[in-house]
Design an enzyme around this catalytic site. Structure first.
Site, mmCIF file in Angstrom:
data_model
loop_
_atom_site.group_PDB
_atom_site.id
_atom_site.type_symbol
_atom_site.label_atom_id
_atom_site.label_comp_id
_atom_site.label_asym_id
_atom_site.label_seq_id
_atom_site.Cartn_x
_atom_site.Cartn_y
_atom_site.Cartn_z
ATOM 1 N N CYS A 130 31.818 34.002 36.072
ATOM 2 C CA CYS A 130 32.175 35.403 36.297
ATOM 3 C C CYS A 130 33.403 35.766 35.474
ATOM 4 O O CYS A 130 34.530 35.439 35.852
ATOM 5 C CB CYS A 130 32.435 35.648 37.785
ATOM 6 S SG CYS A 130 32.927 37.338 38.166
ATOM 7 N N CYS A 133 35.878 38.028 37.240
ATOM 8 C CA CYS A 133 36.621 37.368 38.313
ATOM 9 C C CYS A 133 37.772 36.526 37.746
ATOM 10 O O CYS A 133 38.874 36.511 38.291
ATOM 11 C CB CYS A 133 35.706 36.454 39.118
ATOM 12 S SG CYS A 133 34.252 37.251 39.829
ATOM 13 N N ASP A 134 37.502 35.822 36.641
ATOM 14 C CA ASP A 134 38.439 34.807 36.159
ATOM 15 C C ASP A 134 39.041 35.101 34.791
ATOM 16 O O ASP A 134 39.915 34.350 34.329
ATOM 17 C CB ASP A 134 37.724 33.447 36.097
ATOM 18 C CG ASP A 134 37.165 33.025 37.443
ATOM 19 O OD1 ASP A 134 37.809 33.342 38.461
ATOM 20 O OD2 ASP A 134 36.087 32.411 37.481
#
Length: 307
Positions: A130, A133-134
């Site tokens: 992701c 997300c990261d």
């Protein structure tokens, strides 16, 4: 006793809950991850009426809309679904089971893994599925994105604004992504596409430091990277329902009819979990399938309860 238990709280399940309320059905939504994978999308520019929005923002709007109808949303994992005399019983982790006359499966998909020897070892330590997300953690660093689909191209474009260098590694040529994302990549000099190449493994001491890639001729080389984002598609979350006799295709996606019904009476399916919408797995098709299935369930219940 609910009229419909909606298993999954992504766009398909949330839209189904809205239509259920409008049809006067008593519904409940059960899903561990509200919004599903849609909530991790960096940018959405093809949702009609909204020129640009993040997946997180869109999902928040969906949840707010769904809750406005008063339908309960249970944010927990479904452990089992079993047939009972007048419908189904849904067993939920950490709370009491619920019973319903029908079930709508809308559990979506999970990210597919490469299956590299060291992949699992480095999850959360440089291996990610992701970018939104990261990606923040790789500002000014070098990363690799694996894949050639929309998700991979979108991830590369997003990371190209954050990282110092982005390798986009794809096993074929050309990319399968929408032209919009291909154009975005072409405009960013920090993104380098490596075609006809696969990732063989990932290495590092405690965290990712490099990946080994090989071209079609078998020539291998190492690329120094701080992280690798794997965007090679997804797999259906359908294992939970195999004991119910619901038929799926060879890849595990649930087979549905035009109205969203499955091969098991009383069970419908919608969204990325299915083989519907010509397998064009988009937020818009998931939402549409949720609406179609709920309309079919409404007709089914009217006929069944009238007997």
């Amino acid at each position: 006793m609910y009229d419909i238990a909606i298993i999954g709280a992504g766009p398909a399940g949330l839209n189904a809950s809205i239509y259920a309320a409008r049809y006067g059905l008593k519904a409940v939504v059960i899903g561990a991850v509200t919004g599903g994978l849609a909530g991790t999308t960096h940018e959405i520019g093809n949702w009609l009426g909204t020129e640009k929005i993040t997946g997180f923002e869109l999902v928040q709007n969906m949840v707010k809309h769904a809750k406005s109808y008063g339908t309960p949303i249970i944010e927990r994992v479904v452990e089992n679904i079993k047939k009972i005399d007048n419908g189904f019983e849904v067993e939920i982790a950490g709370t009491d089971p619920v019973q319903s006359r029908t079930v709508l499966l809308a559990t979506g998909t999970t990210h597919r893994h490469l299956g590299l020897p060291n992949e699992a070892k480095f999850i959360g330590k440089g291996v990610s599925y992701c970018a939104t997300c990261d990606g923040f953690f790789y500002r000014g660093k070098t990363v690799a994105v694996v894949g050639g689909n929309d998700a991979a191209a979108m991830a590369a474009s997003y990371l190209g604004d954050i990282a110092e260098k982005v390798y986009l590694v794809y096993r074929k040529e050309p990319l399968r992504a929408e032209q919009f994302w291909q154009n975005a990549i072409a405009k960013n000099p920090k993104i380098e596409i490596i075609y006809n190449t696969v990732v063989k493994d990932v290495f590092g001491e405690g965290k990712v430091a490099s990946i080994k890639v090989a071209d079609v001729a078998g020539q291998e080389k190492d690329l120094a990277v701080d992280g690798i984002f794997i965007e090679i598609g997804s797999e259906p979350n359908s294992d939970l329902f195999r004991d119910l006799g619901v038929e799926s295709d060879e890849q595990g996606f649930i087979k549905i009819k035009n109205d969203g019904s499955t091969t098991t009476e009383g069970i419908w399916a919608a969204g990325d979990l299915t083989d519907g919408s010509n397998k064009f797995r988009q937020i818009v098709t998931a939402a549409a399938e949720g609406a179609i299935a709920t309309a079919s369930i409404s007709k089914y219940l009217k006929q069944k309860l009238a007997v």
